[in-house]
Design an enzyme around this catalytic site. Sequence first.
Site, mmCIF file in Angstrom:
data_model
loop_
_atom_site.group_PDB
_atom_site.id
_atom_site.type_symbol
_atom_site.label_atom_id
_atom_site.label_comp_id
_atom_site.label_asym_id
_atom_site.label_seq_id
_atom_site.Cartn_x
_atom_site.Cartn_y
_atom_site.Cartn_z
ATOM 1 N N GLU A 137 35.992 47.042 39.222
ATOM 2 C CA GLU A 137 35.414 46.479 37.976
ATOM 3 C C GLU A 137 34.505 47.474 37.250
ATOM 4 O O GLU A 137 33.345 47.157 36.950
ATOM 5 C CB GLU A 137 34.651 45.184 38.303
ATOM 6 C CG GLU A 137 35.559 44.094 38.835
ATOM 7 C CD GLU A 137 34.903 42.717 38.940
ATOM 8 O OE1 GLU A 137 33.665 42.608 38.837
ATOM 9 O OE2 GLU A 137 35.645 41.739 39.138
ATOM 10 N N GLU A 139 41.465 39.896 42.766
ATOM 11 C CA GLU A 139 40.380 38.918 42.925
ATOM 12 C C GLU A 139 40.751 37.686 42.120
ATOM 13 O O GLU A 139 40.901 37.764 40.897
ATOM 14 C CB GLU A 139 39.035 39.471 42.422
ATOM 15 C CG GLU A 139 38.451 40.530 43.329
ATOM 16 C CD GLU A 139 37.035 40.940 42.949
ATOM 17 O OE1 GLU A 139 36.278 40.102 42.418
ATOM 18 O OE2 GLU A 139 36.702 42.111 43.174
#
Length: 521
Positions: free
Chosen positions: A173, A292
């Site tokens: 991320e 995720e």
Amino acid sequence: MIKAKMILDYDYRIGKVDNRLFGSFIEQWGRAIYGGIYEPGHKLSDNEGFRKDVIELVKNLKVPIVRYPGGNMLSGYNWEDGIGPKEMRPRRLELAWREVETNQFGINEFVQWAKKANTEIMMAVNLGTEGPDSARKLIEYCNHKEGTYYSDLRRSHGFEKPHNIRLWCLGNEMDGPWQICQKSAYEYGRIACETAKVMRAVDPDIELVLCGSSNMKMPTFGGWEAEVLEHAYDLVDYLSIHTYYDNFNNDTPAFLAKSIEMDQFICSVAATCDYVKAKNRCEKTIYLSFDEWNVWYDSNKERKKMKPWQIAPPLYQNTYTLEDALVVGTMLITLLRHADRVKIACLAQLINTIAPIMTESGGISWRQTTYYPFMHASLYGRGTVLSPVIDSPAYSIRYDRTLSWWNMEMGMSDTGIREVPYLEAIAVISDNKDELTIFSVNRDQQNAMQFTCELRGFEEYLVTEHIILENENKKASNTAGNPDNVKPHKNGDAISSGNEINATFPKLSWNVIRMARLSSK
Ligand code: AHR
């Protein structure tokens, strides 16, 4: 009673399921490791300190791959802190979650645990505080046979054979302002490209995952994907995609419809990958790693309440309800529907922190509601996904995709009405064609559904099991005191007659209809 119909034609197939679609994720975070999978001294722990009860629960999920070690913590992690004699390992401030990391558990412990849990590893390299140098050392430590500093260091730590890790994430991320050493798309694209080069130089057979946007609401979503792929397209195999949903607003109809957003998210990211493919005249297709996904109740209140610099604090131990399990079920159906493009997916996470498996330190372990749809999909969802035709009544919800106050001021809103079918469903046929399984959710809160499925071009299949997860109370959950409050039963009424299957799906329920080919019996 509402009615819905599905048609399955043997010749209409979406694609083969990559078993890694049923992956998961364990971050060195909260009580995922310490007090989760690793608890020396617990009466159920083995001689390496791994909880055997937890390993059994993981094995029952048949998780093919687990992403490790993070997550947000990855961007400040020095993997060398977690190797070698335990008494020499440093305690560090872990900045992402503001905990103390004792490093009593590191890469080698994870490799040992993964073997016992029958799972492969998806390893991630730190592209926050670290970069290509740390990544090349790590892959040399893990994958090079012998005769160099890091490979011999591994051998000196008792691991003669290389860990031989095939799948690697290039950071985590990196677009997020919360990320340690957040990067612009240009900065990340460049460092990911150079890191991929050195890692492939050490081991050309690895597969690499490039970071996509942290979620679809990021202001740079779309542009980020296109730019990072411009830098690294030839060097990577997958682009990551992440999403979490919650029902903080207590708007169950909207919450149950979240998988429609997930569907759009996958389509948008795939389209962006193909845009770069077309623009650069590439042959290769970039596949998606949905590494995720889950339901997550992430509140600022909880963050603020937590005293910093604790060891293994009980962070984000969300208790999941029946409706959360249904959303997980619809997300699994969505992933299966995109099996031709999404090759890897990781339920985030696996133990204690936003997880299907919970433990008490020194005490019991138990299954959350979300454990069950994940288990069913993982056990029975392997093979080829069929492309269903579904005819279902629908309800309407308002959606609001307006991202900023400025857009609203300018009257540029993206709001409207979305039609949500009550029936969400998919079917998978096993490789040997002996088993056919339908997974479905009835989103209706008031009514049971009369479900009919017409099978075309199949030989005859007989229903062997109709599993249902349901509860009178949509907020019902499993806890240490009542660990089996919500669990599936096999009293579904699905029945086959000729080429038709008929079943009743209770209101708000997850249903798995398992069928066996007559000629195989
Ligand atoms: O899975 C929990 C966290 O969510 C991860 O650490 C991070 O990557 C994401 O924001």
